[in-house]
Write a protein that holds these residues in place. Structure first.
Motif, short mmCIF file in Angstrom:
data_model
loop_
_atom_site.label_atom_id
_atom_site.label_comp_id
_atom_site.label_asym_id
_atom_site.label_seq_id
_atom_site.Cartn_x
_atom_site.Cartn_y
_atom_site.Cartn_z
N LEU A 152 0.91 -1.30 -0.15
CA LEU A 152 -0.04 0.10 0.05
C LEU A 152 0.93 1.39 0.02
CD1 LEU A 152 -2.81 -0.93 2.30
CD2 LEU A 152 -2.87 -0.83 0.00
N VAL A 153 1.92 1.23 0.74
CA VAL A 153 2.87 2.42 0.77
C VAL A 153 3.52 2.57 -0.53
CG1 VAL A 153 4.92 3.52 1.98
CG2 VAL A 153 3.12 2.50 3.34
N GLY A 154 3.99 1.50 -1.07
CA GLY A 154 4.65 1.42 -2.35
C GLY A 154 3.63 2.01 -3.43
N LEU A 155 2.42 1.36 -3.51
CA LEU A 155 1.36 1.99 -4.74
C LEU A 155 1.16 3.49 -4.35
CD1 LEU A 155 -1.24 -0.70 -4.59
CD2 LEU A 155 0.19 -0.26 -6.35
N LEU A 156 1.16 4.11 -2.95
CA LEU A 156 1.01 5.52 -2.78
C LEU A 156 2.43 6.11 -3.41
CD1 LEU A 156 -0.53 7.82 -1.28
CD2 LEU A 156 0.69 7.35 0.64
N LYS A 157 3.26 5.80 -3.14
CA LYS A 157 4.67 6.58 -3.46
C LYS A 157 4.74 6.51 -4.91
CE LYS A 157 9.30 6.79 -1.97
NZ LYS A 157 9.17 7.81 -1.15
N PHE A 158 4.56 5.50 -5.65
CA PHE A 158 4.64 5.46 -7.08
C PHE A 158 3.38 6.20 -7.85
CE2 PHE A 158 7.79 2.12 -6.55
CZ PHE A 158 8.68 2.36 -7.60
N SER A 159 2.27 6.14 -7.17
CA SER A 159 1.17 6.73 -7.77
C SER A 159 1.32 8.37 -7.86
CB SER A 159 -0.06 6.46 -6.91
OG SER A 159 -0.51 5.09 -7.11
N ILE A 160 1.55 8.86 -6.59
CA ILE A 160 2.14 10.21 -6.38
C ILE A 160 3.22 10.63 -7.31
CG2 ILE A 160 3.04 11.92 -5.21
CD1 ILE A 160 1.29 10.72 -2.72
N PHE A 161 4.39 9.92 -7.62
CA PHE A 161 5.41 10.28 -8.39
C PHE A 161 4.73 10.16 -9.88
CE2 PHE A 161 8.90 8.64 -10.95
CZ PHE A 161 9.91 9.71 -10.50
N ILE A 162 4.08 9.30 -10.32
CA ILE A 162 3.51 9.33 -11.72
C ILE A 162 2.68 10.41 -11.79
CG2 ILE A 162 2.31 7.90 -13.28
CD1 ILE A 162 3.40 5.28 -11.93
N LEU A 163 1.66 10.67 -10.78
CA LEU A 163 0.66 11.60 -11.18
C LEU A 163 1.19 13.06 -11.30
CD1 LEU A 163 -2.19 10.55 -8.46
CD2 LEU A 163 -2.35 10.71 -11.22
N LEU A 164 2.29 13.51 -10.41
CA LEU A 164 3.07 14.59 -10.69
C LEU A 164 3.76 14.72 -11.83
CD1 LEU A 164 4.77 14.92 -7.26
CD2 LEU A 164 3.33 16.42 -8.15
N LYS A 165 4.24 13.64 -12.53
CA LYS A 165 4.68 13.89 -13.96
C LYS A 165 3.64 14.22 -14.97
CE LYS A 165 8.91 10.65 -13.94
NZ LYS A 165 9.49 11.55 -14.48
N LYS A 166 2.45 13.36 -14.84
CA LYS A 166 1.38 13.99 -15.65
C LYS A 166 0.74 15.15 -15.36
CE LYS A 166 0.78 9.57 -17.33
NZ LYS A 166 1.01 9.47 -18.62
N TYR A 167 0.93 15.45 -14.31
CA TYR A 167 0.23 16.98 -13.95
C TYR A 167 1.21 18.14 -14.46
CZ TYR A 167 -0.44 21.24 -10.98
OH TYR A 167 -0.66 22.46 -10.41
N ARG A 168 2.70 17.80 -14.34
CA ARG A 168 3.55 18.64 -15.12
C ARG A 168 3.23 18.69 -16.82
NH1 ARG A 168 8.19 15.51 -12.03
NH2 ARG A 168 7.80 16.48 -10.00
N ILE A 169 2.82 17.65 -17.36
CA ILE A 169 2.59 17.70 -18.84
C ILE A 169 1.34 18.32 -18.93
CG2 ILE A 169 2.45 16.10 -20.71
CD1 ILE A 169 3.95 14.05 -19.36
N LEU A 170 0.24 17.87 -18.32
CA LEU A 170 -1.14 18.19 -18.79
C LEU A 170 -1.31 19.87 -18.44
CD1 LEU A 170 -3.08 15.17 -17.72
CD2 LEU A 170 -2.60 15.64 -20.06
N TYR A 171 -1.07 20.11 -17.40
CA TYR A 171 -1.15 21.52 -16.62
C TYR A 171 0.07 22.45 -16.58
CZ TYR A 171 -5.54 18.94 -15.47
OH TYR A 171 -6.68 18.11 -15.65
#
Length: 450
Positions: free
Chosen positions: A111-130
């Motif tokens: 669960l902690v791993g999923l959270l860590k990688f999810s936030i890392f990936i979402l931040l990358k997507k956020y930088r691209i989209l917005y």
């Protein structure tokens, strides 16, 4: 809404820490008996989580961090948390079972791993989209390194760098640097990337002083001679600073023993589970097609340039130039069986005996025949650096397309670059990654596997 810049948005890290602590503490209630869910254990767990994460750099994840690096931090964090948990369970052994503790640790890790990688990936997507969570940067200087960095910034928007301007300093350098300083202040630049080859010592010191006085981050691109393109280490002889050109993780005794333990374990696994039944089968088909020994041995250079015999299944007809000429595409010396075992890399499997004997490692720079080593040592810059560590059955260069025949000078130069990167950045996780990709490539078949 105005986009925020900086290393992290001010709320990201505290939020992640809070969520991590929430997960590991709530799972105590869900996975273990009420005896473990007490104020004392939750306090110990929270305190140790924070202390361990601080000293291990668990939350030091940057936009340029790699997935394997993040996974390594996760493993390290939970290794220590597991020790603490089992130590506490030893005190409360009557009230909780080992299975319950194991399930708790595994659930927390996932669960902690999923959270860590999810936030890392979402931040990358956020930088691209917005276009959010970015940093405004400029580059000072000119040359090949500057061009490569410019291309990196423009082609990788997910990293969140917004390249505003390049000051090439080709005119009046003094005025250009003054304009650069003013531009940084006026346009609220976050980071300055400066090419060392374009600046002299005084200009470098002035830039550092300017950055420090104005709370700006400054980073340097190495010079054309790659003098600074290393893991520099600073040691002190009393009060005298001494700079070593590189740090080699495998120089540390604990890393050396860890790698050796892994090599012995993995080589025994392959020898017992695979070579024990495959060797008789391969031996028969080799002997049916051509006369000669089953195994081919060849002198190669290993750790500290020491010579050793490297073993392979024989894939060629007996010939007097086996130790002089490298195999080429459609080489008439290769047998029909040899083509198959070379294509699938089965011919390399006896080298696990070399690993067991300690001459080689499972992963490391590929060893060359002695005649080629002597030739490349004279013609290829930094070629001998590869011999600071044991050679390997597979390596970082091989999984990146630089295996087999050296067709051009570029092939051997890039092979050396990957090998040096590996020895300066070794980790057990990197070894596991290389092994996994090697197996996948062997199954798929590689272009230069002939």
């Amino acid at each position: 809404m105005k986009n925020k810049t900086g290393r992290y948005s001010i709320y990201i890290r505290p939020t992640i820490i809070f969520l991590d602590l929430l997960i590991v503490n709530l799972l105590v209630l869900l996975c273990m008996r009420p005896a473990m869910s007490n104020f004392g254990y939750h306090t110990i767990l929270t305190l140790f989580w924070l202390v361990i994460s601080y000293y291990s750099g668990y939350y030091e994840v940057f936009r340029y961090s790699k997935g394997i690096e993040i996974f390594g931090k996760l493993l390290k964090q939970f290794f220590y948390i597991s020790l603490i948990t089992f130590a506490y369970v030893g005190y409360k052994y009557k009230y909780v079972t080992t299975d319950e503790v194991g399930f708790y640790i595994l659930s927390s890790f996932i669960l902690v791993g999923l959270l860590k990688f999810s936030i890392f990936i979402l931040l990358k997507k956020y930088r691209i989209l917005y276009g959010g969570n970015y940093r405004n940067v400029i580059i000072v200087g000119s040359g090949k390194n500057v061009d490569e960095l410019r291309n990196f910034f423009t082609q990788n928007p997910d990293y969140g760098y917004n390249l505003i301007k390049i000051f090439d300093l080709k005119g009046n350098k003094k005025e250009a640097l003054i304009d650069c300083s003013n531009y940084v202040i006026e346009h609220k630049i976050d980071e300055i990337y400066a090419s060392i080859s374009t600046l002299n010592n005084r200009e470098i010191n002035n830039l550092i002083q300017f950055a420090d006085n104005n709370l700006k981050t400054i980073k340097f691109l190495p010079d054309n001679k790659n003098t600074f393109f290393r893991n520099l280490a600073v040691e002190y002889y009393e009060y005298i600073p001494i700079i070593s050109l590189r740090t080699i993780p495998l120089d540390k005794e604990v890393n050396k023993r860890l790698k050796r333990f892994f090599d012995i374990f993995f080589s025994l696994l392959i020898i017992i589970c695979l070579l024990s039944w495959l060797t008789p089968f391969i031996s028969i088909i080799i002997l049916i097609e051509s006369k000669g020994p089953i195994f081919f041995k060849q002198k190669r250079n290993g750790l500290n340039y020491a010579e050793f015999y490297c073993y392979k299944f024989r894939s060629m007809h007996l010939n007097p130039i086996a130790d002089l000429e490298q195999v080429q595409k459609n080489d008439p010396r290769i047998t029909k069986v040899g083509k198959f075992i070379r294509k699938t890399s089965i011919d390399e499997l006896p080298q696990f005996f070399n690993v067991l004997l300690g001459d080689m490692s499972v992963v490391g720079p590929r060893p060359h025949m002695v005649s080629h080593t002597e030739m490349y040592a004279k013609s290829v810059d930094k070629f001998m650096v590869r011999h600071f560590i044991k050679p390997g059955i597979s390596g970082l260069a091989q999984i990146n397309g630089f295996r087999g025949e050296v067709e051009t000078e570029k092939d051997i130069i890039n092979r050396v670059k990957y090998d040096i990167f590996y020895l300066e950045n070794w980790s057990l996780l990197l070894d596991i990654k290389i092994i996994f990709i090697t197996v996948v490539n062997a199954i798929k078949g590689e272009k230069k596997a002939y």
